[in-house]
Design a protein around this motif. Structure first.
Motif, mmCIF file in Angstrom:
data_model
loop_
_atom_site.group_PDB
_atom_site.id
_atom_site.type_symbol
_atom_site.label_atom_id
_atom_site.label_comp_id
_atom_site.label_asym_id
_atom_site.label_seq_id
_atom_site.Cartn_x
_atom_site.Cartn_y
_atom_site.Cartn_z
ATOM 1 N N ASN A 164 -14.932 -1.350 -5.747
ATOM 2 C CA ASN A 164 -15.236 -1.679 -4.355
ATOM 3 C C ASN A 164 -14.003 -1.568 -3.457
ATOM 4 O O ASN A 164 -14.118 -1.637 -2.234
ATOM 5 N N SER A 165 -12.826 -1.425 -4.066
ATOM 6 C CA SER A 165 -11.598 -1.259 -3.291
ATOM 7 C C SER A 165 -11.405 0.181 -2.838
ATOM 8 O O SER A 165 -10.524 0.459 -2.019
ATOM 9 N N ASP B 39 -7.679 -4.824 -7.846
ATOM 10 C CA ASP B 39 -8.559 -3.767 -7.337
ATOM 11 C C ASP B 39 -9.725 -3.509 -8.283
ATOM 12 O O ASP B 39 -9.635 -3.726 -9.499
ATOM 13 N N ASN B 40 -10.822 -3.031 -7.730
ATOM 14 C CA ASN B 40 -11.966 -2.564 -8.504
ATOM 15 C C ASN B 40 -12.619 -1.428 -7.724
ATOM 16 O O ASN B 40 -12.077 -0.991 -6.700
ATOM 17 N N ASN C 219 0.835 -1.196 0.000
ATOM 18 C CA ASN C 219 0.000 0.000 0.000
ATOM 19 C C ASN C 219 0.871 1.247 0.000
ATOM 20 O O ASN C 219 2.066 1.205 0.338
ATOM 21 N N SER D 224 -9.354 7.322 -2.035
ATOM 22 C CA SER D 224 -8.592 6.087 -1.903
ATOM 23 C C SER D 224 -7.223 6.405 -1.348
ATOM 24 O O SER D 224 -6.628 7.437 -1.675
#
Length: 363
Positions: free
Chosen positions: A147-148, A144-145, A82, A177
């Motif tokens: 919803n991430s 990832d999409n 991350n 995000s």
């Protein structure tokens, strides 16, 4: 590195063998200490974009290595993918026991990736509810999409169902995000105009009962008329042919090339003035298909009618309720003599009566 024993002998003394007349010389052994050589290793700071592969971790060092000595192992970084800062550590990097390494660490930085968010263009007809507005994404990393994301982007527009025909911007925004920065691309909402629909009657808005007329719709590329009283033909065309038996409202829906629809209505008043009721004056019942029956035009508009036909002496030669234009000049199945006969039509329900005559002609 270690401790080593050293012994002094006369042959090792400076200047040769020590001698002294007044002394007895004795020799004792000692130790030599070999210490680890200091080396300073400095890690190089590194960075990457979220989702990319790690660059190689590198370092530099100060001090010299002896002979063919060299490093073994490698420096490493704290595990994580991350966005954030991760320490670069000494890891397994070593020079063995003959060196003392002083390690100077650095940071491995993961920067945010760029996520492109585009609004999908949409089309609607004026006056309709706004369509569902959707987004497309480009730049997700790993699996990832949407919803991430900690907050999904949404779409705003100044358009409403009552907005004028035209184009309106669809503006995305509001995404959040820890691993992405957002690049937004506007979309476009196209509001198409409704057709301007009009209906014209070829016989005006008030007609006698039994009249046949045409209703012509303008505006739009396709037309559909709703079910209503007296429709004869043309329900899926611009021109509707009708013969109403009562005052009726007709509705047409016109659709233009963009698929937008608008409806319009027209009301036709039906007068029960009996102006269109008339009978055949000549009856030639010879089977040639011409004037074989007494035809009372538009009698079907009055299903409760009753007709009575008289000869010149006033005798009833024919009588029928709900007359359907099938009298052929006979009485009890036998042909009547040529001559003039008279009829009375009672339209029922207390409505008016109509009188007339018909002449039977025989060869």
């Amino acid at each position: 590195m270690g401790t080593y024993t050293a012994a002094v002998t006369p042959s090792a003394a400076i200047g040769g063998t020590f001698t002294a007349a007044n002394y007895n010389i004795g020799y004792a052994t000692g130790n030599i200490m070999v210490e680890a050589k200091p080396i300073t290793v400095t890690a190089a700071a590194k960075a990457k974009t979220y989702g990319d592969a790690d660059p190689a971790l590198t370092y530099s060092y100060t001090g010299t290595l002896v002979g063919s000595d060299n490093f073994s192992g490698a420096i490493t970084r704290v595990v994580g993918e991350n966005v954030g800062s991760y320490a670069i550590e000494q890891g397994t990097l070593s020079l063995g026991g003959n060196y003392a390494i002083t390690y100077v660490g650095a940071n491995f930085v993961i920067n945010k990736a760029v996520l492109t968010v585009s609004t999908n263009s949409a089309v609607m007809c004026q006056g309709n509810n706004l369509p569902a507005l959707s987004l497309s994404y480009s730049g997700f990393r790993f699996s990832d999409n949407e919803n991430s994301l900690s907050a999904k982007p949404t779409v705003t527009t100044s358009a409403t169902p009552n907005s004028a025909a035209g184009t309106y911007a669809l503006i995305p925004g509001g995404g959040a995000s820890g691993n992405y920065t957002f690049a937004y691309v506007n979309g476009q909402l196209t509001i198409n105009a409704l057709p301007m629909v009009n209906i014209v009657s070829g016989s005006g808005l008030s007609v006698s009962k039994g009249a046949t007329l045409q209703l012509t719709a303008t505006g739009g590329a396709a037309h559909s008329w709703s079910n209503a009283n007296g429709i004869i033909s043309g329900q899926q065309t611009a021109v509707l042919t009708v013969r109403p038996s009562q005052t009726t409202t007709y509705t047409v829906t016109a659709t233009n090339a963009n698929g937008c629809s608008q409806s319009a209505t027209i009301t036709i008043e039906v007068r029960e003035d009996f102006e269109l009721i008339s009978g055949t004056n000549i009856l030639t019942p010879n089977g040639d298909g011409k004037n074989d029956y007494l035809v009372i035009r538009n009698i079907d508009m009055y299903p409760n009618n009753e007709i009575k036909i008289f000869d010149v002496a006033g005798r009833i030669v024919y009588s029928k309720k709900s007359y359907d234009n099938n009298w052929d000049g006979t009485f009890s199945g036998s042909p009547l003599a040529k001559g003039t006969y008279y009829y009375i039509i009672d339209f029922g329900n207390g409505k008016a009566k109509r009188k007339g005559f018909v002449s039977i002609v025989r060869d």
